[in-house]
Each structure stands twice: as structure tokens, then as C-alpha cells.
Write an enzyme that holds these catalytic residues in place. Structure first.
Site, mmCIF file in Angstrom:
data_model
loop_
_atom_site.group_PDB
_atom_site.id
_atom_site.type_symbol
_atom_site.label_atom_id
_atom_site.label_comp_id
_atom_site.label_asym_id
_atom_site.label_seq_id
_atom_site.Cartn_x
_atom_site.Cartn_y
_atom_site.Cartn_z
ATOM 1 N N PRO A 34 3.854 5.491 -16.710
ATOM 2 C CA PRO A 34 2.882 4.450 -16.352
ATOM 3 C C PRO A 34 3.548 3.222 -15.722
ATOM 4 C CG PRO A 34 3.332 4.349 -18.679
ATOM 5 C CD PRO A 34 4.270 5.377 -18.106
ATOM 6 N N GLY A 35 3.913 3.293 -14.468
ATOM 7 C CA GLY A 35 4.656 2.211 -13.819
ATOM 8 C C GLY A 35 3.841 0.935 -13.665
ATOM 9 N N ARG A 36 3.041 0.931 -12.630
ATOM 10 C CA ARG A 36 2.290 -0.272 -12.274
ATOM 11 C C ARG A 36 1.346 -0.758 -13.380
ATOM 12 N NH1 ARG A 36 0.242 -0.347 -6.720
ATOM 13 N NH2 ARG A 36 0.729 1.868 -6.907
ATOM 14 N N ARG A 89 3.661 -5.503 0.181
ATOM 15 C CA ARG A 89 2.502 -4.608 0.065
ATOM 16 C C ARG A 89 1.405 -4.902 1.093
ATOM 17 N NH1 ARG A 89 -0.612 -4.038 -3.817
ATOM 18 N NH2 ARG A 89 -0.729 -1.773 -3.811
ATOM 19 N N TYR A 97 0.963 -1.600 3.363
ATOM 20 C CA TYR A 97 -0.178 -0.692 3.183
ATOM 21 C C TYR A 97 -1.526 -1.377 3.344
ATOM 22 C CZ TYR A 97 3.049 0.511 -0.836
ATOM 23 O OH TYR A 97 4.078 0.726 -1.712
ATOM 24 N N CYS A 111 9.392 -14.055 11.347
ATOM 25 C CA CYS A 111 9.045 -13.895 12.765
ATOM 26 C C CYS A 111 8.414 -12.531 13.050
ATOM 27 C CB CYS A 111 10.296 -14.073 13.613
ATOM 28 S SG CYS A 111 11.585 -12.900 13.173
ATOM 29 N N GLU A 112 7.341 -12.209 12.351
ATOM 30 C CA GLU A 112 6.614 -10.952 12.577
ATOM 31 C C GLU A 112 5.129 -11.272 12.484
ATOM 32 O OE1 GLU A 112 7.972 -7.965 13.089
ATOM 33 O OE2 GLU A 112 10.025 -8.264 12.398
HETATM 34 C C1 LIG Z 1 6.732 10.734 -10.270
HETATM 35 C C2 LIG Z 1 6.183 9.361 -10.289
HETATM 36 N N1 LIG Z 1 5.847 8.818 -11.474
HETATM 37 C C3 LIG Z 1 5.344 7.561 -11.543
HETATM 38 C C4 LIG Z 1 5.155 6.796 -10.409
HETATM 39 C C5 LIG Z 1 4.618 5.408 -10.596
HETATM 40 O O1 LIG Z 1 3.351 5.242 -10.061
HETATM 41 P P1 LIG Z 1 2.477 3.993 -10.523
HETATM 42 O O2 LIG Z 1 3.361 2.780 -10.479
HETATM 43 O O3 LIG Z 1 1.395 3.939 -9.472
HETATM 44 O O4 LIG Z 1 1.984 4.279 -11.882
HETATM 45 C C6 LIG Z 1 5.482 7.323 -9.156
HETATM 46 C C7 LIG Z 1 5.266 6.522 -7.948
HETATM 47 O O5 LIG Z 1 5.131 6.975 -6.849
HETATM 48 C C8 LIG Z 1 6.003 8.643 -9.097
HETATM 49 O O6 LIG Z 1 6.322 9.202 -7.918
#
Ligand SMILES: Cc1ncc(COP(=O)(O)O)c(C=O)c1O
Length: 251
Positions: free
Chosen positions: A109-111, A147, A151, A179-180
Site C-alpha cells: 500500500p504505497g500511496r 505529477r 500525468y 523554463c518549460e
Molecule cells: C508492484 C507494485 N506495488 C505497489 C505499487 C504502489 O502503488 P501505489 O502507490 O499506487 O499504491 C506499485 C506502483 O506502481 C507497484 O508497481
């Protein structure tokens, strides 16, 4: 997704597992999937876990024993007004799909842990009215938070202090000094900001600092951890000298 570079096709996976299991130098330890990012509902995530576990069972029947099942990440957070299901729905649904089994279950669970725990603070340097658009030129830029240009991601921007009554609101693009033309943090936001004001760019805790760069010879910002009522410096601001410290003149 079939179009993306990641992983192996579902239809190929079992054959590859059997092949790997037959190679003495390889130890087959687990299976993992990640179906994508910013999932607001648990159903597709749980369905993917279900498919994964069916494959684990078929592999087991074929004599391939796995130690862990990694169900991936991608649990969505609210950037704007998305209706997101809580992380419990993802975890409970997945554990129910997996049932009782010996493998270790891994979630990524990163984000969803840190995304909304961070804000990017930036000061308005100039208010620049234009013919087609008005701009707030701030001291943060695409090198600090890529970001939006990368995206087209939407981050909320709010004044840190409430405006005094009478401060005129207008619609602005919030842009940096790089400068973009792609150097923007937000577009078409109604804000009542003046030069010198601090703005907070919200939801900057994930894919913010870690995707930052030194483009345009810009030292990276400091990071401050706020815990309870206490603020602590956890990463000091970079200096211009550091940007060139690794460079050498040949000869
Ligand atoms: C295998 C895997 N796990 C976890 C993540 C984390 O994703 P998120 O930060 O959207 O939860 C990623 C991100 O691309 C991923 O490739």
C-alpha cells in the site's frame, strides 16, 4: 494491462512457473500482481487476488509450492472529490478471497499510507495577469512535484492563511520558475492570493519528493515532519554547491 511493460501474461504464467521450478538453480518463492494505480473500489483488487489464488492452487497441484502471495498496491486516495473505499475494504475482501492458506500475504500500500500526509509549501513570488490566463508564479516547480506535468495530475492548492476580507479572487494557473511551458502545479484555480503568500499544494506525500529532481539547477526542498504539535526537520534543504559536488573537469 496488456499494453504495459510489466509482468507476464496471465496465460503464460503457469507454463513459466513450471519451467522455472524445473531449473535447479532457481528457487520459486512467490507470486505477485499489481493491477494498476488509484483504484477507488476494492472489487477489481479482490477479483485479481481471487485469480491469483486460483493460479496458486493449480500450481500447487502441479507440485509448485509458493511461500508468498503479493496482491500489489494501487489503493486510491482522494486528490479532488473521488469516492474512495477505505483500505479495510481492500484488505478484508482480499483476505476473504485468499481464505486460510499457508502462504504469507503481502500488500504493497504505497500511496494510500503517505499520499495525503504530505503538503508542498510554496510562496507566491509574482501575481502575473495575462491576456489569456492569469498566473501565480510560485517558488516551487515541476522539479519539486512533477505529477501535474507528467500525468496531468490534479492537486488541490489552498492558501495557508485565510485571506482578509476584500482580497480579490481570480482564476490562476499556478506555475513555477522553470523554463518549460509544462512547468505548472495547478491550472484554472480560483484563488485570492497576493505576492508573499504561502500556498499549500495538497496530497504531495507520495510521488512528490521521491520523483523530484535538480532540473534547472534547483536544489531540492527541505522536508519537515509534523507530529502532534511538533515540527522537525527530517531532510535539510540542498545547497547549490551540492549540485556540482560530483562533477569533475576532465584532465
Ligand atoms: C508492484 C507494485 N506495488 C505497489 C505499487 C504502489 O502503488 P501505489 O502507490 O499506487 O499504491 C506499485 C506502483 O506502481 C507497484 O508497481
Amino acid at each position: 494491462m496488456r499494453e504495459t511493460k510489466f509482468g507476464v501474461a496471465h496465460a503464460d504464467a503457469e507454463r513459466l512457473y513450471r519451467r522455472a521450478a524445473a531449473v535447479p538453480e532457481l528457487e520459486v518463492v512467490g507470486i505477485g500482481c499489481h493491477i494498476g494505480s488509484l483504484l477507488n473500489e476494492a472489487a477489481p483488487y479482490v477479483a485479481a487476488a481471487q485469480r491469483l489464488v486460483e493460479m496458486v492452487d493449480r500450481l500447487e497441484s502441479a507440485g509448485v509450492r509458493l511461500r508468498h502471495i503479493d496482491v500489489g498496491g494501487g489503493i486510491g486516495i482522494r486528490y479532488k472529490d473521488e469516492a474512495t473505499q477505505p483500505i479495510e475494504a481492500f484488505v478484508r475482501g482480499t483476505l476473504a478471497a485468499l481464505g486460510r492458506r499457508p502462504q504469507t500475504v503481502v500488500f504493497d500500500p504505497g500511496r494510500s499510507i503517505v499520499g495525503n500526509a504530505g503538503v508542498l509549501l510554496t510562496r507566491v513570488e509574482y501575481v502575473k495577469p495575462g491576456v489569456a490566463r492569469n498566473f501565480l508564479v510560485v517558488d516551487a516547480a515541476m522539479n519539486d512535484l512533477i505529477r501535474p506535468p507528467l500525468y496531468g495530475a490534479w492537486h488541490d492548492v489552498r492558501p495557508v492563511r485565510e485571506m482578509e476580507a476584500g482580497a480579490a479572487a481570480a482564476v490562476y494557473d499556478v506555475v513555477g520558475p522553470v523554463c518549460e511551458s509544462a512547468d505548472f502545479l495547478a491550472k484554472e484555480r480560483r484563488l485570492a492570493a497576493r505576492e508573499g503568500d504561502l500556498l499549500a499544494v495538497l496530497s504531495a506525500g507520495a510521488y512528490g519528493m521521491v520523483m523530484s529532481s535538480n532540473y534547472n539547477s534547483r536544489p531540492r526542498a527541505a522536508e519537515i515532519l509534523v507530529a502532534g504539535g511538533e515540527a522537525r526537520l527530517v531532510r535539510r534543504r540542498e545547497s547549490v554547491e551540492e549540485l556540482f559536488a560530483a562533477e569533475r573537469t576532465p584532465g
